[in-house]
Design a protein around this motif. Structure first.
Motif, PDB file in Angstrom:
ATOM      1  N   TYR A  68      36.120 -28.585  26.728  1.00 10.76           N
ATOM      2  CA  TYR A  68      35.667 -29.262  26.051  1.00 10.76           C
ATOM      3  C   TYR A  68      34.384 -28.871  25.291  1.00 10.76           C
ATOM      4  O   TYR A  68      34.106 -28.744  23.933  1.00 10.76           O
ATOM      5  CB  TYR A  68      35.483 -30.769  26.555  1.00 10.76           C
ATOM      6  N   LEU A  69      33.274 -28.603  26.065  1.00 13.02           N
ATOM      7  CA  LEU A  69      32.201 -28.263  25.473  1.00 13.02           C
ATOM      8  C   LEU A  69      32.144 -27.151  24.529  1.00 13.02           C
ATOM      9  O   LEU A  69      31.314 -27.126  23.726  1.00 13.02           O
ATOM     10  CB  LEU A  69      31.115 -27.838  26.859  1.00 13.02           C
ATOM     11  N   ILE A  70      32.887 -25.828  25.059  1.00 14.14           N
ATOM     12  CA  ILE A  70      32.862 -24.732  24.306  1.00 14.14           C
ATOM     13  C   ILE A  70      33.392 -25.047  22.817  1.00 14.14           C
ATOM     14  O   ILE A  70      32.882 -24.351  21.686  1.00 14.14           O
ATOM     15  CB  ILE A  70      33.707 -23.707  24.877  1.00 14.14           C
ATOM     16  N   GLY A  96      34.554 -18.310  34.569  1.00 12.65           N
ATOM     17  CA  GLY A  96      34.967 -19.929  34.683  1.00 12.65           C
ATOM     18  C   GLY A  96      36.363 -20.236  34.797  1.00 12.65           C
ATOM     19  O   GLY A  96      36.765 -20.858  35.803  1.00 12.65           O
ATOM     20  N   ILE A  97      36.927 -19.745  33.814  1.00 15.38           N
ATOM     21  CA  ILE A  97      38.410 -19.769  33.769  1.00 15.38           C
ATOM     22  C   ILE A  97      39.135 -19.016  34.882  1.00 15.38           C
ATOM     23  O   ILE A  97      40.034 -19.788  35.602  1.00 15.38           O
ATOM     24  CB  ILE A  97      39.151 -19.510  32.330  1.00 15.38           C
ATOM     25  N   TRP A  98      38.630 -17.747  35.086  1.00 17.23           N
ATOM     26  CA  TRP A  98      39.149 -17.172  36.145  1.00 17.23           C
ATOM     27  C   TRP A  98      39.259 -17.866  37.607  1.00 17.23           C
ATOM     28  O   TRP A  98      40.297 -17.861  38.255  1.00 17.23           O
ATOM     29  CB  TRP A  98      38.489 -15.595  36.140  1.00 17.23           C
ATOM     30  N   LEU A 132      23.957 -16.792  33.072  1.00 14.24           N
ATOM     31  CA  LEU A 132      24.585 -16.638  31.664  1.00 14.24           C
ATOM     32  C   LEU A 132      24.388 -18.052  31.035  1.00 14.24           C
ATOM     33  O   LEU A 132      24.060 -18.038  29.618  1.00 14.24           O
ATOM     34  CB  LEU A 132      26.148 -16.260  31.731  1.00 14.24           C
ATOM     35  N   SER A 133      24.318 -19.031  31.531  1.00 17.81           N
ATOM     36  CA  SER A 133      24.249 -20.266  31.284  1.00 17.81           C
ATOM     37  C   SER A 133      22.849 -20.527  30.703  1.00 17.81           C
ATOM     38  O   SER A 133      22.550 -21.493  29.814  1.00 17.81           O
ATOM     39  CB  SER A 133      24.609 -21.455  32.013  1.00 17.81           C
ATOM     40  N   GLN A 134      21.814 -19.761  31.222  1.00 20.06           N
ATOM     41  CA  GLN A 134      20.599 -19.946  30.648  1.00 20.06           C
ATOM     42  C   GLN A 134      20.237 -18.737  29.641  1.00 20.06           C
ATOM     43  O   GLN A 134      19.541 -19.035  28.541  1.00 20.06           O
ATOM     44  CB  GLN A 134      19.473 -19.834  31.994  1.00 20.06           C
ATOM     45  N   PHE A 135      20.815 -17.610  29.988  1.00 18.30           N
ATOM     46  CA  PHE A 135      20.295 -16.542  28.941  1.00 18.30           C
ATOM     47  C   PHE A 135      20.936 -16.545  27.653  1.00 18.30           C
ATOM     48  O   PHE A 135      20.715 -15.863  26.640  1.00 18.30           O
ATOM     49  CB  PHE A 135      20.490 -15.211  29.677  1.00 18.30           C
TER      50      PHE A 135
HETATM   51  C1  HEM Z   1      33.165 -22.757  37.136  1.00 11.65           C
HETATM   52  C2  HEM Z   1      32.228 -22.749  36.984  1.00 11.65           C
HETATM   53  C3  HEM Z   1      31.053 -23.200  35.981  1.00 11.65           C
HETATM   54  C4  HEM Z   1      29.844 -23.491  36.233  1.00 11.65           C
HETATM   55  C5  HEM Z   1      29.155 -23.168  37.529  1.00 11.65           C
HETATM   56  C6  HEM Z   1      29.196 -23.744  34.923  1.00 11.65           C
HETATM   57  C7  HEM Z   1      27.811 -23.992  34.969  1.00 11.65           C
HETATM   58  C8  HEM Z   1      27.127 -24.574  33.948  1.00 11.65           C
HETATM   59  C9  HEM Z   1      25.581 -24.688  33.584  1.00 11.65           C
HETATM   60  C10 HEM Z   1      24.767 -24.424  34.863  1.00 11.65           C
HETATM   61  C11 HEM Z   1      25.402 -25.225  32.330  1.00 11.65           C
HETATM   62  C12 HEM Z   1      24.113 -25.581  31.897  1.00 11.65           C
HETATM   63  C13 HEM Z   1      23.238 -25.012  30.951  1.00 11.65           C
HETATM   64  C14 HEM Z   1      22.132 -25.766  30.501  1.00 11.65           C
HETATM   65  O1  HEM Z   1      22.150 -26.528  29.807  1.00 11.65           O
HETATM   66  O2  HEM Z   1      21.279 -25.469  30.761  1.00 11.65           O
HETATM   67  C15 HEM Z   1      26.688 -25.072  31.612  1.00 11.65           C
HETATM   68  C16 HEM Z   1      26.796 -25.232  30.102  1.00 11.65           C
HETATM   69  C17 HEM Z   1      27.834 -25.138  29.718  1.00 11.65           C
HETATM   70  N1  HEM Z   1      29.299 -24.491  29.897  1.00 11.65           N
HETATM   71 FE1  HEM Z   1      29.482 -24.276  31.940  1.00 11.65          FE
HETATM   72  N2  HEM Z   1      30.085 -23.705  34.070  1.00 11.65           N
HETATM   73  C18 HEM Z   1      31.303 -23.257  34.514  1.00 11.65           C
HETATM   74  C19 HEM Z   1      32.344 -23.068  33.900  1.00 11.65           C
HETATM   75  C20 HEM Z   1      32.616 -23.199  32.358  1.00 11.65           C
HETATM   76  C21 HEM Z   1      34.100 -22.916  31.420  1.00 11.65           C
HETATM   77  C22 HEM Z   1      34.927 -22.599  32.226  1.00 11.65           C
HETATM   78  C23 HEM Z   1      33.585 -23.279  30.381  1.00 11.65           C
HETATM   79  C24 HEM Z   1      34.210 -23.022  29.102  1.00 11.65           C
HETATM   80  C25 HEM Z   1      35.604 -22.891  28.998  1.00 11.65           C
HETATM   81  C26 HEM Z   1      32.008 -23.740  30.177  1.00 11.65           C
HETATM   82  C27 HEM Z   1      31.321 -23.934  29.063  1.00 11.65           C
HETATM   83  C28 HEM Z   1      30.032 -24.434  29.002  1.00 11.65           C
HETATM   84  C29 HEM Z   1      29.303 -24.752  27.840  1.00 11.65           C
HETATM   85  C30 HEM Z   1      29.915 -24.665  26.363  1.00 11.65           C
HETATM   86  C31 HEM Z   1      28.101 -24.990  28.233  1.00 11.65           C
HETATM   87  C32 HEM Z   1      27.001 -25.464  27.096  1.00 11.65           C
HETATM   88  C33 HEM Z   1      26.704 -26.792  26.652  1.00 11.65           C
HETATM   89  C34 HEM Z   1      25.452 -26.704  25.679  1.00 11.65           C
HETATM   90  O3  HEM Z   1      25.379 -25.999  25.032  1.00 11.65           O
HETATM   91  O4  HEM Z   1      24.669 -27.587  25.877  1.00 11.65           O
HETATM   92  N3  HEM Z   1      31.678 -23.616  31.594  1.00 11.65           N
HETATM   93  N4  HEM Z   1      27.769 -24.546  32.485  1.00 11.65           N
END
Ligand code: HEM
Length: 138
Positions: A68-70, A96-98, A132-135
């Protein structure tokens, strides 16, 4: 409001899933060295029966909320191609999807991974996802 709520659920689920992998790979693994195989199996099962109830659903929630977020933050791809944010977010989503497919197949379909059967691969992926979520915002 919906975005923040879903992102909070995403972070909570990611913390539970990632948290277990970090604890398992950095700390619980040492239990094995202090007990014989039979004892170790009994000790591990004493907490894994609870882990199996919480961690797999957390992984699926992290993936579903991530999907949803993406859709809310990816944006359109310009003529020059993907931005660094979009590239890193795509890599994060792929990993994450893997993990989601691998975990779902293993826990709910009983299909064991062909390679990397231990928790080391998911651990390495979660560490990469966290970076990756930070950089991706740099
Ligand atoms: C399963 C393992 C996953 C972990 C451990 C994880 C972890 C995180 C973390 C820690 C953040 C926060 C970043 C921040 O605002 O500081 C984040 C954000 C986000 N994640 Fe994940 N994630 C996972 C899977 C996914 C998957 C599968 C997707 C997409 C298909 C996704 C899409 C996103 C998006 C779009 C954001 C950014 C939201 C924004 O811009 O504020 N994540 N994730």
């Amino acid at each position: 409001m919906t975005f923040i709520l879903i992102k909070t659920i995403h972070l909570f689920a990611a913390f539970i899933y990632g948290g277990f992998l970090i604890v398992d790979n950095l700390f619980l693994v040492h239990i094995e060295k202090s007990f014989d195989e039979k004892e170790y199996k009994k000790i591990r099962e004493s907490f894994m029966k609870y882990v199996r109830k919480v961690v797999p659903p957390s992984l699926l929630i992290a993936v579903l909320t991530g999907l949803y977020l993406i859709t809310q933050v990816f944006g359109s791809i310009s003529e020059e191609g993907m931005s660094s944010f979009q590239m890193m977010l795509s890599m994060k989503a792929f990993l994450g999807i893997w993990l989601g497919i691998r975990g779902f197949a293993q826990v709910y379909l009983g299909i064991q991974p062909l390679v990397f059967k231990s928790h080391v691969l998911p651990f390495a992926f979660v560490i990469t996802i966290l970076f990756l979520s930070q950089f991706m915002y740099v």
